[in-house]
Design a protein around this motif. Structure first.
Motif, PDB file in Angstrom:
ATOM      1  N   SER A   1      58.519 -33.155  19.320  1.00 24.37           N
ATOM      2  CA  SER A   1      59.960 -33.084  19.620  1.00 24.37           C
ATOM      3  C   SER A   1      60.805 -32.599  18.460  1.00 24.37           C
ATOM      4  CB  SER A   1      60.476 -34.455  20.074  1.00 24.37           C
ATOM      5  OG  SER A   1      59.750 -34.894  21.176  1.00 24.37           O
ATOM      6  N   ARG A   2      60.204 -31.822  17.591  1.00 20.99           N
ATOM      7  CA  ARG A   2      60.953 -31.365  16.420  1.00 20.99           C
ATOM      8  C   ARG A   2      60.661 -29.907  16.129  1.00 20.99           C
ATOM      9  NH1 ARG A   2      60.188 -36.850  13.007  1.00 20.99           N
ATOM     10  NH2 ARG A   2      62.026 -37.823  13.890  1.00 20.99           N
ATOM     11  N   VAL A   3      61.587 -29.271  15.422  1.00 25.25           N
ATOM     12  CA  VAL A   3      61.345 -27.914  14.934  1.00 25.25           C
ATOM     13  C   VAL A   3      61.054 -27.988  13.435  1.00 25.25           C
ATOM     14  CG1 VAL A   3      62.714 -26.721  16.664  1.00 25.25           C
ATOM     15  CG2 VAL A   3      63.862 -27.601  14.639  1.00 25.25           C
ATOM     16  N   PRO A   4      60.313 -27.019  12.882  1.00 26.06           N
ATOM     17  CA  PRO A   4      59.850 -25.793  13.501  1.00 26.06           C
ATOM     18  C   PRO A   4      58.592 -26.006  14.331  1.00 26.06           C
ATOM     19  CG  PRO A   4      59.054 -25.867  11.253  1.00 26.06           C
ATOM     20  CD  PRO A   4      59.907 -27.090  11.452  1.00 26.06           C
TER      21      PRO A   4
ATOM     22  N   ASN B   1      54.691 -29.067  12.349  1.00 25.82           N
ATOM     23  CA  ASN B   1      54.606 -29.571  10.979  1.00 25.82           C
ATOM     24  C   ASN B   1      54.376 -28.380  10.036  1.00 25.82           C
ATOM     25  OD1 ASN B   1      55.117 -32.345  10.753  1.00 25.82           O
ATOM     26  ND2 ASN B   1      53.140 -32.824  11.646  1.00 25.82           N
ATOM     27  N   ALA B   2      55.198 -28.326   8.996  1.00 26.91           N
ATOM     28  CA  ALA B   2      55.189 -27.162   8.103  1.00 26.91           C
ATOM     29  C   ALA B   2      53.786 -26.847   7.572  1.00 26.91           C
ATOM     30  CB  ALA B   2      56.157 -27.413   6.948  1.00 26.91           C
TER      31      ALA B   2
ATOM     32  N   GLN C   1      55.332 -32.936   2.268  1.00 30.01           N
ATOM     33  CA  GLN C   1      55.363 -33.049   3.733  1.00 30.01           C
ATOM     34  C   GLN C   1      55.519 -34.518   4.168  1.00 30.01           C
ATOM     35  OE1 GLN C   1      54.235 -30.424   6.534  1.00 30.01           O
ATOM     36  NE2 GLN C   1      55.489 -31.978   7.475  1.00 30.01           N
TER      37      GLN C   1
ATOM     38  N   TRP D   1      69.870 -31.296  23.942  1.00 39.07           N
ATOM     39  CA  TRP D   1      68.621 -31.348  23.170  1.00 39.07           C
ATOM     40  C   TRP D   1      67.765 -32.558  23.538  1.00 39.07           C
ATOM     41  CZ3 TRP D   1      64.821 -29.115  21.048  1.00 39.07           C
ATOM     42  CH2 TRP D   1      64.028 -29.728  20.079  1.00 39.07           C
TER      43      TRP D   1
ATOM     44  N   LYS E   1      63.971 -31.694  24.308  1.00 40.60           N
ATOM     45  CA  LYS E   1      62.951 -32.006  23.298  1.00 40.60           C
ATOM     46  C   LYS E   1      61.704 -32.676  23.869  1.00 40.60           C
ATOM     47  CE  LYS E   1      63.952 -35.717  20.420  1.00 40.60           C
ATOM     48  NZ  LYS E   1      64.788 -36.308  19.363  1.00 40.60           N
TER      49      LYS E   1
ATOM     50  N   SER F   1      68.921 -27.225   8.728  1.00 45.12           N
ATOM     51  CA  SER F   1      67.565 -27.593   9.158  1.00 45.12           C
ATOM     52  C   SER F   1      66.529 -27.237   8.085  1.00 45.12           C
ATOM     53  CB  SER F   1      67.198 -26.928  10.492  1.00 45.12           C
ATOM     54  OG  SER F   1      65.900 -27.363  10.861  1.00 45.12           O
ATOM     55  N   SER F   2      66.244 -28.233   7.270  1.00 44.34           N
ATOM     56  CA  SER F   2      65.372 -28.028   6.108  1.00 44.34           C
ATOM     57  C   SER F   2      63.937 -27.691   6.533  1.00 44.34           C
ATOM     58  CB  SER F   2      65.369 -29.292   5.257  1.00 44.34           C
ATOM     59  OG  SER F   2      64.983 -30.404   6.040  1.00 44.34           O
ATOM     60  N   TRP F   3      63.474 -28.293   7.627  1.00 45.96           N
ATOM     61  CA  TRP F   3      62.092 -28.012   8.036  1.00 45.96           C
ATOM     62  C   TRP F   3      61.998 -26.640   8.681  1.00 45.96           C
ATOM     63  CZ3 TRP F   3      58.341 -30.557   5.827  1.00 45.96           C
ATOM     64  CH2 TRP F   3      58.595 -31.837   5.343  1.00 45.96           C
TER      65      TRP F   3
HETATM   66  N1  LIG Z   1      57.492 -33.090   9.558  1.00 45.29           N
HETATM   67  C1  LIG Z   1      58.152 -32.158  10.455  1.00 45.29           C
HETATM   68  C2  LIG Z   1      59.611 -32.497  10.455  1.00 45.29           C
HETATM   69  C3  LIG Z   1      60.401 -31.728  11.459  1.00 45.29           C
HETATM   70  C4  LIG Z   1      61.828 -32.223  11.604  1.00 45.29           C
HETATM   71  O1  LIG Z   1      62.161 -33.378  11.266  1.00 45.29           O
HETATM   72  N2  LIG Z   1      62.690 -31.352  12.151  1.00 45.29           N
HETATM   73  C5  LIG Z   1      64.082 -31.691  12.434  1.00 45.29           C
HETATM   74  C6  LIG Z   1      65.001 -30.545  12.000  1.00 45.29           C
HETATM   75  S1  LIG Z   1      65.017 -30.315  10.241  1.00 45.29           S
HETATM   76  C7  LIG Z   1      64.280 -31.824  13.953  1.00 45.29           C
HETATM   77  O2  LIG Z   1      63.684 -31.100  14.712  1.00 45.29           O
HETATM   78  N3  LIG Z   1      65.133 -32.750  14.384  1.00 45.29           N
HETATM   79  C8  LIG Z   1      65.456 -32.903  15.772  1.00 45.29           C
HETATM   80  C9  LIG Z   1      65.056 -34.230  16.332  1.00 45.29           C
HETATM   81  O3  LIG Z   1      64.447 -35.040  15.599  1.00 45.29           O
HETATM   82  O4  LIG Z   1      65.363 -34.449  17.497  1.00 45.29           O
HETATM   83  C10 LIG Z   1      57.801 -30.729  10.048  1.00 45.29           C
HETATM   84  O5  LIG Z   1      57.084 -30.524   9.057  1.00 45.29           O
HETATM   85  O6  LIG Z   1      58.165 -29.766  10.731  1.00 45.29           O
END
Ligand SMILES: N[C@@H](CCC(=O)N[C@@H](CS)C(=O)NCC(=O)O)C(=O)O
Length: 216
Positions: A54-57, A68-69, A104, A40, A44, A11-13
């Motif tokens: 719906s995304r981490v972090p 968003n980072a 970003q 999930w 989510k 998980s890069s973000w």
């Molecule tokens: N632009 C977002 C991107 C976040 C992202 O894409 N996170 C991925 C994990 S690296 C995630 O949560 N994926 C799960 C999904 O999309 O359901 C940020 O800066 O946090």
């Protein structure tokens, strides 16, 4: 503060959000979420995840939900006194915040062609042509940052927000052995060895959840 993150290997973000939380020096609770589990899809859409794209972090703090980072860095920067993420010199700050925002928002071909797996090394990987264009641009950004502002980090003397945004690229370029200019490659080697990045990679080594489509 609660920081919601996913699997450290992939998980890069999450890496960026976690580095930002650590760099702030503020105490936080880490909440691991399995974004690869069947449950999930339902999870989510709920609570902080529903609000947080719906995304981490996701950072939850004092009734606020931040995702968003870059937004997480902005929140933590204000909360930690405005000295830990961006250079104070205006031109260095402008360059650092611009390249962080470019990261970003972009480099999708590289992100798709070279998925993060901070535990692996895949020498001889063929980088797709559109991802090569991303690498060339990133190489220019890193070289230029260091030449203009003196390095060793992208904002100058102190590691900060731009380094955090590019941390997952540093990991990818290391994993896939991607060729860079000497200045950028020296930055890559320094950045992968940064103590906080090294702490993340060491913790990733203890993870047992492996996904075949990221393990070639
Ligand atoms: N632009 C977002 C991107 C976040 C992202 O894409 N996170 C991925 C994990 S690296 C995630 O949560 N994926 C799960 C999904 O999309 O359901 C940020 O800066 O946090």
């Amino acid at each position: 503060m609660k920081l919601y993150i996913a699997n450290r290997r992939y998980s890069s973000w999450s890496l960026r959000g976690w580095l930002a939380a650590k760099q702030s020096g503020l105490p936080f609770e880490e909440v691991m979420v399995d974004i690869y589990a069947d449950g999930w899809a339902a999870q989510k859409t709920e609570g902080v995840f529903g609000e947080g794209n719906s995304r981490v972090p996701i950072l939850e703090d004092d009734g606020a939900v931040v995702w968003n980072a870059l937004a997480i860095i902005d929140w933590l920067d204000r909360k930690s006194g405005g000295t830990k993420f961006w250079p104070t010199e205006p031109k260095a700050r402008a360059f650092a915040t611009s390249i962080a925002a470019e990261m970003q928002a972009g480099f999708l071909p590289l992100r798709q062609n070279c998925p993060m797996n901070c535990m692996r090394h895949y020498p001889g990987w063929t980088v797709a042509p559109d991802a090569e264009a991303d690498v060339a641009r990133i190489d220019w950004l890193w070289r230029t940052a260091i030449e203009r502002f003196g390095g060793p980090w992208l904002g100058g003397a102190e590691w900060g927000g731009a380094d955090i945004l590019f941390s997952a690229v540093v990991s990818r370029l290391t994993t896939y052995d991607v060729k860079l200019s000497p200045l950028s490659d020296a930055y890559r080697a320094r950045a992968i060895a940064h103590p906080l990045v090294a702490e993340w990679i060491a913790a990733a080594a203890d993870e047992t959840r492996l996904l075949p489509h990221y393990e070639f």
